[in-house]
Design a protein around this motif. Structure first.
Motif, short mmCIF file in Angstrom:
data_model
loop_
_atom_site.label_atom_id
_atom_site.label_comp_id
_atom_site.label_asym_id
_atom_site.label_seq_id
_atom_site.Cartn_x
_atom_site.Cartn_y
_atom_site.Cartn_z
N UNK A 102 4.16 14.66 -13.82
CA UNK A 102 3.27 15.04 -14.74
C UNK A 102 3.55 16.73 -14.19
N UNK A 103 2.97 16.97 -13.60
CA UNK A 103 3.83 18.05 -12.94
C UNK A 103 4.49 19.00 -13.56
N UNK A 109 3.95 4.93 -5.40
CA UNK A 109 4.35 5.31 -6.95
C UNK A 109 3.01 6.69 -7.42
N UNK A 110 2.14 6.50 -7.17
CA UNK A 110 0.81 7.65 -7.15
C UNK A 110 1.55 8.58 -7.31
N UNK A 111 1.99 9.56 -6.37
CA UNK A 111 2.39 10.38 -6.00
C UNK A 111 3.73 10.94 -7.26
N UNK A 149 0.58 -0.98 0.15
CA UNK A 149 -0.31 0.23 -0.17
C UNK A 149 0.58 1.47 0.31
N UNK A 150 2.11 0.75 1.48
CA UNK A 150 2.57 1.98 0.68
C UNK A 150 3.22 2.55 -1.14
N UNK A 151 3.66 1.53 -0.70
CA UNK A 151 4.47 1.34 -2.60
C UNK A 151 3.59 2.23 -3.36
N UNK A 152 2.11 1.63 -3.56
CA UNK A 152 1.29 2.67 -4.53
C UNK A 152 1.46 3.57 -4.44
#
Length: 213
Positions: free
Chosen positions: A180-181, A172-174, A166-169
């Motif tokens: 992208x930013x 990864x999302x952040x 969960x922490x890795x996902x």
């Protein structure tokens, strides 16, 4: 020999299944601004243990509360990531334990709990006898205890693996959104620089004004 081994395996599986019936083990999702309660009928004098851990969500914390049949609070903790509480039931009746995520406004949690009621029954009906156990009975008891330890370790490592995933996902999302930013900012800066440079080298129109005599 094979008959003894077959009997040994049957005894071990039967005792393990009996041990599982004595407790409640569950992993569930707790939405934001929500509260989830569970109930367990317990006989007076029974030793019980409540263990919980937040697997995913937010800061990995949750509120927990345990009450006896009369509504008296036996255990209460706020924003705990994990904890364990052992008590002996003082009354007969239905005990209630609740997990609350009401302090969170937008993140839901995944919570694991294990509520053990009473001790495991003896592996053999005459295990507490005065005479010593036979070699086969001693081997059964040793294997039974080893299998219970294996189950506990497997549960512990599965929770750690789920929390780490969960922490890795989440990380990864952040990182993806940050990338992208950065790409958008780089594109805007590049276009702005090109427009600015073109404005420096563009020909300016000059106007001539005649002064009449």
């Amino acid at each position: 020999m094979y008959g003894s081994v077959r009997v040994l395996m049957k005894v071990l599986w039967a005792q393990l299944l009996c041990g599982w019936v004595l407790g409640s083990e569950l992993t569930f999702e707790l939405p934001d601004n929500a509260k989830q309660c569970f109930y367990e009928d317990i006989i007076m004098g029974t030793k019980c243990t409540l263990e919980f851990q937040v697997v995913t969500g937010g800061h990995y914390d949750v509120d927990c509360r345990l009450e006896d049949p009369e509504g008296t609070t036996l255990y209460k903790e706020m924003k705990k990531q994990y904890d364990s509480f052992t008590f002996t039931a003082a009354k007969n009746g239905t005990y209630k334990f609740c997990f609350s995520n009401e302090f969170s406004t937008f993140t839901h949690k995944t919570v694991y709990f294990d509520f053990q009621v009473g001790d495991d029954p003896p592996l053999f009906p005459n295990e507490n006898r005065v005479t010593a156990l036979t070699q086969m009975e001693s081997a059964c008891v040793s294997i039974h205890e080893a299998l219970k330890s294996v189950i506990d370790y497997q549960t512990h490592f599965r929770l750690r693996e789920a929390q780490g995933r969960s922490r890795a996902e989440d990380l990864n999302t952040r990182v993806a959104f940050w990338s992208i930013g950065e790409a958008i900012i780089l594109l805007v800066v590049s276009i702005s620089q090109v427009v600015l440079l073109r404005s420096f080298f563009s020909d300016k129109k000059t106007t001539t004004t005649r002064v009449g005599s």
